[in-house]
Design a protein around this motif. Sequence first.
Motif, PDB file in Angstrom:
ATOM      1  N   LEU A 202       0.977  -1.129  -0.545  1.00 27.83           N
ATOM      2  CA  LEU A 202      -0.119   0.417  -0.330  1.00 27.83           C
ATOM      3  C   LEU A 202       0.854   1.375   0.612  1.00 27.83           C
ATOM      4  CD1 LEU A 202      -2.650  -1.357   2.833  1.00 27.83           C
ATOM      5  CD2 LEU A 202      -3.288  -0.644   0.254  1.00 27.83           C
ATOM      6  N   GLY A 203       1.857   0.766   0.489  1.00 23.39           N
ATOM      7  CA  GLY A 203       3.243   2.475  -0.145  1.00 23.39           C
ATOM      8  C   GLY A 203       3.000   3.028   1.018  1.00 23.39           C
ATOM      9  N   LEU A 204       2.835   2.643   2.416  1.00 21.33           N
ATOM     10  CA  LEU A 204       2.388   4.077   3.717  1.00 21.33           C
ATOM     11  C   LEU A 204       3.768   3.914   4.615  1.00 21.33           C
ATOM     12  CD1 LEU A 204       0.145   1.084   5.992  1.00 21.33           C
ATOM     13  CD2 LEU A 204      -0.363   3.528   4.314  1.00 21.33           C
ATOM     14  N   ARG A 205       4.100   5.330   4.434  1.00 19.77           N
ATOM     15  CA  ARG A 205       5.605   5.886   4.855  1.00 19.77           C
ATOM     16  C   ARG A 205       5.549   5.189   6.156  1.00 19.77           C
ATOM     17  NH1 ARG A 205       4.179  12.083   4.128  1.00 19.77           N
ATOM     18  NH2 ARG A 205       3.743  11.316   1.927  1.00 19.77           N
ATOM     19  N   SER A 206       5.115   4.926   7.239  1.00 25.61           N
ATOM     20  CA  SER A 206       5.537   4.082   8.489  1.00 25.61           C
ATOM     21  C   SER A 206       5.261   2.954   8.643  1.00 25.61           C
ATOM     22  CB  SER A 206       5.026   5.185   9.669  1.00 25.61           C
ATOM     23  OG  SER A 206       5.456   6.570   9.181  1.00 25.61           O
ATOM     24  N   PRO A 207       5.745   1.838   8.295  1.00 26.33           N
ATOM     25  CA  PRO A 207       5.307   0.714   7.688  1.00 26.33           C
ATOM     26  C   PRO A 207       6.080  -0.057   9.563  1.00 26.33           C
ATOM     27  CG  PRO A 207       7.423   0.594   6.547  1.00 26.33           C
ATOM     28  CD  PRO A 207       6.459   1.605   6.785  1.00 26.33           C
ATOM     29  N   GLY A 208       5.291  -0.929  10.887  1.00 26.08           N
ATOM     30  CA  GLY A 208       5.836  -2.082  12.134  1.00 26.08           C
ATOM     31  C   GLY A 208       5.496  -0.537  12.666  1.00 26.08           C
ATOM     32  N   LYS A 209       5.077   0.728  12.322  1.00 28.20           N
ATOM     33  CA  LYS A 209       4.690   1.668  13.991  1.00 28.20           C
ATOM     34  C   LYS A 209       3.456   1.127  13.872  1.00 28.20           C
ATOM     35  CE  LYS A 209       9.046   3.416  12.973  1.00 28.20           C
ATOM     36  NZ  LYS A 209      10.369   3.341  13.284  1.00 28.20           N
ATOM     37  N   GLY A 210       3.314   1.403  15.354  1.00 29.72           N
ATOM     38  CA  GLY A 210       2.010   1.566  16.539  1.00 29.72           C
ATOM     39  C   GLY A 210       1.709   0.502  16.457  1.00 29.72           C
ATOM     40  N   SER A 211       0.596  -0.442  17.569  1.00 31.06           N
ATOM     41  CA  SER A 211      -0.249  -1.313  17.967  1.00 31.06           C
ATOM     42  C   SER A 211      -0.181  -2.067  16.628  1.00 31.06           C
ATOM     43  CB  SER A 211      -0.998  -1.242  19.026  1.00 31.06           C
ATOM     44  OG  SER A 211      -2.351  -0.723  18.588  1.00 31.06           O
ATOM     45  N   LEU A 212      -0.152  -3.443  16.698  1.00 32.60           N
ATOM     46  CA  LEU A 212      -1.430  -3.983  15.722  1.00 32.60           C
ATOM     47  C   LEU A 212      -2.829  -2.925  15.285  1.00 32.60           C
ATOM     48  CD1 LEU A 212      -0.105  -8.300  16.384  1.00 32.60           C
ATOM     49  CD2 LEU A 212       0.478  -6.823  14.724  1.00 32.60           C
ATOM     50  N   TYR A 213      -3.550  -3.145  16.120  1.00 30.80           N
ATOM     51  CA  TYR A 213      -4.798  -3.004  15.813  1.00 30.80           C
ATOM     52  C   TYR A 213      -4.899  -1.021  15.381  1.00 30.80           C
ATOM     53  CZ  TYR A 213      -9.468  -0.437  15.923  1.00 30.80           C
ATOM     54  OH  TYR A 213     -10.431   0.221  16.010  1.00 30.80           O
ATOM     55  N   GLU A 214      -3.362  -0.448  15.271  1.00 27.10           N
ATOM     56  CA  GLU A 214      -3.885   1.212  14.990  1.00 27.10           C
ATOM     57  C   GLU A 214      -3.482   0.768  13.812  1.00 27.10           C
ATOM     58  OE1 GLU A 214      -2.607   3.554  18.977  1.00 27.10           O
ATOM     59  OE2 GLU A 214      -0.558   1.674  17.180  1.00 27.10           O
ATOM     60  N   ARG A 215      -2.719   0.202  12.732  1.00 31.11           N
ATOM     61  CA  ARG A 215      -1.383  -0.553  11.669  1.00 31.11           C
ATOM     62  C   ARG A 215      -2.965  -1.246  11.036  1.00 31.11           C
ATOM     63  NH1 ARG A 215       3.304  -4.121  12.952  1.00 31.11           N
ATOM     64  NH2 ARG A 215       3.431  -4.468  10.873  1.00 31.11           N
ATOM     65  N   LEU A 216      -4.045  -2.141  11.841  1.00 29.70           N
ATOM     66  CA  LEU A 216      -4.517  -2.432  10.462  1.00 29.70           C
ATOM     67  C   LEU A 216      -5.654  -1.697  10.282  1.00 29.70           C
ATOM     68  CD1 LEU A 216      -6.220  -5.059  10.013  1.00 29.70           C
ATOM     69  CD2 LEU A 216      -7.598  -5.207  11.992  1.00 29.70           C
ATOM     70  N   LEU A 217      -5.772  -0.978  11.609  1.00 29.90           N
ATOM     71  CA  LEU A 217      -7.103   0.085  10.726  1.00 29.90           C
ATOM     72  C   LEU A 217      -5.975   1.166   9.687  1.00 29.90           C
ATOM     73  CD1 LEU A 217      -9.296   2.162  11.398  1.00 29.90           C
ATOM     74  CD2 LEU A 217      -8.585   3.048  13.456  1.00 29.90           C
ATOM     75  N   ALA A 218      -4.393   1.493   9.834  1.00 31.86           N
ATOM     76  CA  ALA A 218      -4.033   2.613   9.002  1.00 31.86           C
ATOM     77  C   ALA A 218      -4.019   1.967   7.750  1.00 31.86           C
ATOM     78  CB  ALA A 218      -2.341   2.547   8.982  1.00 31.86           C
ATOM     79  N   ALA A 219      -3.573   0.648   7.082  1.00 34.43           N
ATOM     80  CA  ALA A 219      -4.293  -0.487   6.398  1.00 34.43           C
ATOM     81  C   ALA A 219      -5.564  -0.123   5.360  1.00 34.43           C
ATOM     82  CB  ALA A 219      -3.300  -1.613   6.756  1.00 34.43           C
ATOM     83  N   SER A 220      -6.466  -0.317   6.539  1.00 38.00           N
ATOM     84  CA  SER A 220      -7.450  -0.308   6.036  1.00 38.00           C
ATOM     85  C   SER A 220      -8.204   1.008   5.491  1.00 38.00           C
ATOM     86  CB  SER A 220      -8.529  -0.760   7.490  1.00 38.00           C
ATOM     87  OG  SER A 220      -8.687  -1.871   7.902  1.00 38.00           O
ATOM     88  N   GLN A 221      -7.847   1.805   6.514  1.00 38.26           N
ATOM     89  CA  GLN A 221      -7.990   3.984   5.411  1.00 38.26           C
ATOM     90  C   GLN A 221      -7.026   3.988   4.065  1.00 38.26           C
ATOM     91  OE1 GLN A 221      -6.329   6.004   8.934  1.00 38.26           O
ATOM     92  NE2 GLN A 221      -8.466   6.201   9.776  1.00 38.26           N
ATOM     93  N   ALA A 222      -5.764   2.666   4.385  1.00 38.44           N
ATOM     94  CA  ALA A 222      -5.107   3.098   2.689  1.00 38.44           C
ATOM     95  C   ALA A 222      -5.921   2.836   1.766  1.00 38.44           C
ATOM     96  CB  ALA A 222      -4.043   2.696   3.067  1.00 38.44           C
ATOM     97  N   LEU A 223      -6.346   1.633   2.357  1.00 38.66           N
ATOM     98  CA  LEU A 223      -7.253   0.643   1.130  1.00 38.66           C
ATOM     99  C   LEU A 223      -8.629   1.358   1.058  1.00 38.66           C
ATOM    100  CD1 LEU A 223      -7.904  -1.915  -0.343  1.00 38.66           C
ATOM    101  CD2 LEU A 223      -8.040  -3.232   1.009  1.00 38.66           C
ATOM    102  N   LEU A 224      -9.007   2.037   1.704  1.00 37.36           N
ATOM    103  CA  LEU A 224     -10.727   2.452   1.333  1.00 37.36           C
ATOM    104  C   LEU A 224     -10.149   3.774   0.524  1.00 37.36           C
ATOM    105  CD1 LEU A 224     -13.388   2.599   1.876  1.00 37.36           C
ATOM    106  CD2 LEU A 224     -12.392   3.919   3.886  1.00 37.36           C
ATOM    107  N   LEU A 225      -8.667   4.159   1.099  1.00 37.68           N
ATOM    108  CA  LEU A 225      -8.576   5.827  -0.030  1.00 37.68           C
ATOM    109  C   LEU A 225      -8.554   5.634  -1.216  1.00 37.68           C
ATOM    110  CD1 LEU A 225      -8.070   8.112  -0.315  1.00 37.68           C
ATOM    111  CD2 LEU A 225      -5.510   8.209   0.556  1.00 37.68           C
ATOM    112  N   ALA A 226      -7.478   3.884  -1.766  1.00 44.56           N
ATOM    113  CA  ALA A 226      -7.477   3.603  -2.852  1.00 44.56           C
ATOM    114  C   ALA A 226      -8.547   3.262  -3.404  1.00 44.56           C
ATOM    115  CB  ALA A 226      -6.320   2.887  -2.844  1.00 44.56           C
ATOM    116  N   LEU A 227      -9.664   2.592  -2.944  1.00 43.48           N
ATOM    117  CA  LEU A 227     -10.626   2.669  -3.536  1.00 43.48           C
ATOM    118  C   LEU A 227     -11.710   3.771  -4.503  1.00 43.48           C
ATOM    119  CD1 LEU A 227     -11.072  -1.247  -1.925  1.00 43.48           C
ATOM    120  CD2 LEU A 227     -10.696  -1.169  -3.783  1.00 43.48           C
ATOM    121  N   GLU A 228     -11.956   4.323  -3.279  1.00 43.77           N
ATOM    122  CA  GLU A 228     -12.482   5.676  -3.512  1.00 43.77           C
ATOM    123  C   GLU A 228     -12.548   6.250  -4.135  1.00 43.77           C
ATOM    124  OE1 GLU A 228     -13.498   6.932   1.328  1.00 43.77           O
ATOM    125  OE2 GLU A 228     -12.229   7.825   0.187  1.00 43.77           O
TER     126      GLU A 228
END
Length: 414
Positions: A202-228
């Motif tokens: 997804l090309g996220l700038r800070s991979p591996g940063k934050g808790s697993l839940y925070e990272r899952l949420l960030a990945a979901s947001q990035a994917l959502l933005l791409a699909l929008e």
Amino acid sequence: MLDFRPPKDTPWLISLVKLLSPLYMKVSLHDTRLQIVDGALERFRKLHGQRALVCPNHSNRHDPQVMFCFSKYVGEEFNFVAAREVFDWDRGLNGWWLQHLGTYSVVRGAPDRESFKMTKKILVEGKKKLVLFPEGEISRQNDTLMPLETGAAQLSYWAFDELKKTQPEATIHIIPMALKYTYPTDIKPALDHTLSLIEEKLGLRSPGKGSLYERLLAASQALLLALEKEYNLKPKPEATLLERIRVLRSAVLDKMAGYFKMDGAQGDKLLDSVRVLRNKIDDFIYEDDETLSEYQRQVHEEKAATMKGFYKDLDRVVNFVAIYDTYVKEHMTQERFTDVLERLEHEVLGGEPTIKGPRTVLVDVGNAIDLQSYGGAYKSNKRDCLAKITDELFSQISTMLAKLDKLRNPIYVD
């Protein structure tokens, strides 16, 4: 065309696969094991050798393998019914295995007469029990049950009516079952690894940063933005993640509904709409084309190729179904976290999601529903009777899933 694929039960092959199934479950399914709860086998074995439709929930793509292994425990062989398209996977090799292990096809939502006839034949003859997943498709939610279609009850009653012509005292049962997949060991390293792959793609700038839940949420947001962007959607600046997801899901379904001149999805009917649209696509793709001219068949195949692309749109809708309200946050077990992560994995990385570690599948069997006891109700009001049986099936499976959840020691994700 419908192109029905009948079962070709091959006893020696079924015996061989049963013999090798522990190795398959160990190696190919990453050490997946069955844990059948107390009393479940006894409830199932009460109907040994009797006519029955076996109805488990369908949360995972490996449910058929689990049910095949379950047949070893009860000392019976099952027939299975599966969606027509899965017979074409792996250039038809998957279909060869399925047919020779006792599986036949059905085109969902279509008047698949050959499939219906086979269902009736298997249930009336009673040589084997028939496994049918009443949710109609994989829900991908381990803790919940999708609304059930009345098809399981209706197919059973068609067979029941046929049976009574020659054996008035005979009956057919519907057996509810519950399957719950659990990870008994810590799988956080595997979750971290999968998230890292998704973040990179997804090309996220800070991979591996934050808790697993925070990272899952960030990945979901990035994917959502791409699909929008893909679907030309411009969310309101103040829209929450949940609101944006709802808009995306509705937009995709409304677009497809418009193609078929149907009403769009509304509220809690989302999964029903997915099911109806998938059935519409199946119905067209596998339409009987024997009466068409060669040119008409060519035009039909061109349109069918276009409509097959809609399957991906529907998969995207289903992929976002679990990311609602507090599905993960309210009960952040490894299993729920994995439910959502696997949706992102399927969409972003492609292919089938990886198994994150050794699994234990908790299995329970409900109280069989005897169609003989509903005979009078079915004659007086078929629709109400089918709805009542379906509600009973839904209630039993849901209750068993809730009870199974209490039989494990959950590991939570931070």
